[in-house]
Every structure is written in structure tokens, then in C-alpha cells.
Enzyme design. Structure first.
Site, PDB file in Angstrom:
ATOM      1  N   ASP A  35       0.865  -1.186   0.000  1.00 26.97           N
ATOM      2  CA  ASP A  35       0.000   0.000   0.000  1.00 26.97           C
ATOM      3  C   ASP A  35       0.896   1.229   0.000  1.00 26.97           C
ATOM      4  O   ASP A  35       1.375   1.675   1.039  1.00 26.97           O
ATOM      5  CB  ASP A  35      -0.910  -0.004   1.224  1.00 26.97           C
ATOM      6  CG  ASP A  35      -1.928   1.133   1.193  1.00 26.97           C
ATOM      7  OD1 ASP A  35      -1.836   1.987   0.286  1.00 26.97           O
ATOM      8  OD2 ASP A  35      -2.804   1.179   2.071  1.00 26.97           O
ATOM      9  N   GLU A  85      -4.058  -2.578   8.335  1.00 31.07           N
ATOM     10  CA  GLU A  85      -4.377  -3.489   7.226  1.00 31.07           C
ATOM     11  C   GLU A  85      -3.941  -4.918   7.563  1.00 31.07           C
ATOM     12  O   GLU A  85      -3.311  -5.617   6.756  1.00 31.07           O
ATOM     13  CB  GLU A  85      -3.706  -3.020   5.924  1.00 31.07           C
ATOM     14  CG  GLU A  85      -4.053  -1.608   5.506  1.00 31.07           C
ATOM     15  CD  GLU A  85      -5.486  -1.467   4.986  1.00 31.07           C
ATOM     16  OE1 GLU A  85      -6.235  -2.465   5.004  1.00 31.07           O
ATOM     17  OE2 GLU A  85      -5.853  -0.361   4.569  1.00 31.07           O
TER      18      GLU A  85
END
Length: 234
Positions: free
Chosen positions: A58, A98
Site C-alpha cells: 500500500d 491493514e
């Protein structure tokens, strides 16, 4: 007056800090990362050494851990948590953002909690198909604290418990924000999006009918009325 000298460590007290696992679940845009950041900052104010780990793939916010409203905090990127185990052992509090993307999330959290660390995990509990995301739900029975947050439905503004993908990608791991996903309620989850094809190939957001003939039966109910209207106009 006589004073009693008490030992520094009372008998029966733990010899080291007790570890724990805290899990923050919910759909996208429910404030999971914001809550993770809030909890970590509380420990920082109390002078605890903290480490935040983010998913390395990410790259939307460079090397920082960031919320959707652009609040940031320094973070260590990783694809596997075992690769940053040494850095984690040097901290008292470990935040993981996450968490659903890390295949070794369960083993890592259990080891760190048993080593006396406070581990705080923010993660999606379900995929865009409303299925368990990776092994994250296996963390629930091991955790001392589990919270599921809700978002606001981005289509009708009610409470939203699910994440709906707007694009046509079939892969589970597709990183993106509001350009690729909506937080939605149960009703809006099953509504066809303008970018999703109608038809049998689009099974992600289709409700399951009880009997195969239910859909056709609904259409037949309106057939007599349509015939009457047609005759009256003629």
C-alpha cells in the site's frame, strides 16, 4: 511511629508486563485506522515505546501510516510480519494496520502478546464478497478485546457494515480508496452498481434466492395487470 517497608515487587505480582491483543474490525471507511492511531498515541503520551507496521504494497501515502483523511504516523512497511520481528521486540506497543493482508498475522500477534507486548490490529473482517478476509478472523478467539466498527453507507447514508467493490476486478487484494470501494448497508450491497455488468457473470453482489423459481414467479404476478392495462388502452 513505625513504618512498614514493603517490597518493590509484591508477592504474586507478575514479573513482567502482561501482553494483550486488541482487534479493530470493520468495513472500509469505518475509522479503523483512525482508532488504531488514537490508541497508539495514548501509549506514546504515557512514554511507551511504540511501533506501527503497515502493509508494504500500500504505497498511497509513501512510507507513512495514514488514515483516509490524511492523518499520518511513522510506520515500518512489511509484507511479512516475521521480517520485522526484531524491531517489534524492541517496542512495548505494536500497531498493525491493514492486518488482513499479512498471512502470518495470527502467529505474530500470539508470539508478541506472549512476550508481553500490547498488539493492536486494525483490519477488514470481510472481503468485497462478504467472505472472511485471509486468516484475520482466527485472531478473534486469541484477542482480549475485539471491536467491530460500522461506516456510513455511501449510497443511502444508513449504517454500513460491508465493503462493495465498484470495479470489475476479481482478485481479493486490490488496494484503493473511494475510487474503487464503497462502504454500504445490506440493501445497497445487493444493488447493481452502474459500473458493474448485469447478468449471471456478476455474482459478487447478488442475493441468494430460496428457490430457483422465485425470480420468475415474481414477474408472473404482474402479468395479468399488464394485460388489463394493454386491453383498456385498446
Amino acid at each position: 511511629m513505625n513504618y512498614i517497608n514493603l517490597p518493590t515487587v509484591l508477592p504474586g505480582s507478575p514479573s513482567k508486563t502482561r501482553g494483550q491483543i486488541q482487534v479493530i474490525l470493520g468495513p472500509m471507511f469505518s475509522g479503523k485506522s483512525t482508532e488504531l492511531m488514537r490508541r497508539v498515541r495514548r501509549f506514546q503520551i504515557a512514554q511507551n515505546k511504540c511501533l506501527v507496521i503497515k502493509y508494504a504494497k500500500d504505497t498511497r501515502y509513501s512510507s507513512s501510516f495514514s488514515t483516509h483523511d490524511r492523518n499520518t504516523m511513522d510506520a515500518l512497511p512489511a509484507c511479512l510480519l516475521r521480517d520485522v520481528a526484531q524491531e517489534a521486540l524492541g517496542a512495548a506497543v505494536i500497531g498493525i494496520d491493514e492486518g488482513q493482508f499479512f498471512p502470518d498475522i495470527v502467529e505474530f500477534c500470539e508470539v508478541m502478546a506472549n512476550a508481553g507486548k500490547t498488539v493492536i490490529v486494525a483490519a477488514l473482517d470481510g472481503t468485497f464478497q462478504r467472505k472472511a478476509f485471509g486468516s484475520i478472523l482466527n485472531l478473534v478467539p486469541l484477542a482480549e478485546s475485539v471491536v467491530k466498527l460500522t461506516a456510513v453507507c455511501m449510497e443511502c447514508f444508513r449504517e454500513a457494515a460491508y465493503t462493495k467493490r465498484l470495479g470489475l476486478e476479481k482478485e481479493v487484494e486490490v488496494i484503493g480508496g473511494a475510487d474503487k470501494y464503497h462502504s454500504v448497508c445490506r440493501v445497497c450491497y445487493f444493488k447493481k452498481s452502474s459500473v458493474q455488468p448485469a447478468g449471471p457473470d456478476n455474482k459478487e453482489n447478488c442475493p441468494v434466492l430460496g428457490q430457483p423459481g422465485e425470480a420468475s414467479a415474481v414477474r408472473k404476478l404482474f402479468a395479468p395487470q399488464q394485460v388489463l392495462q394493454h386491453n383498456s388502452t385498446n
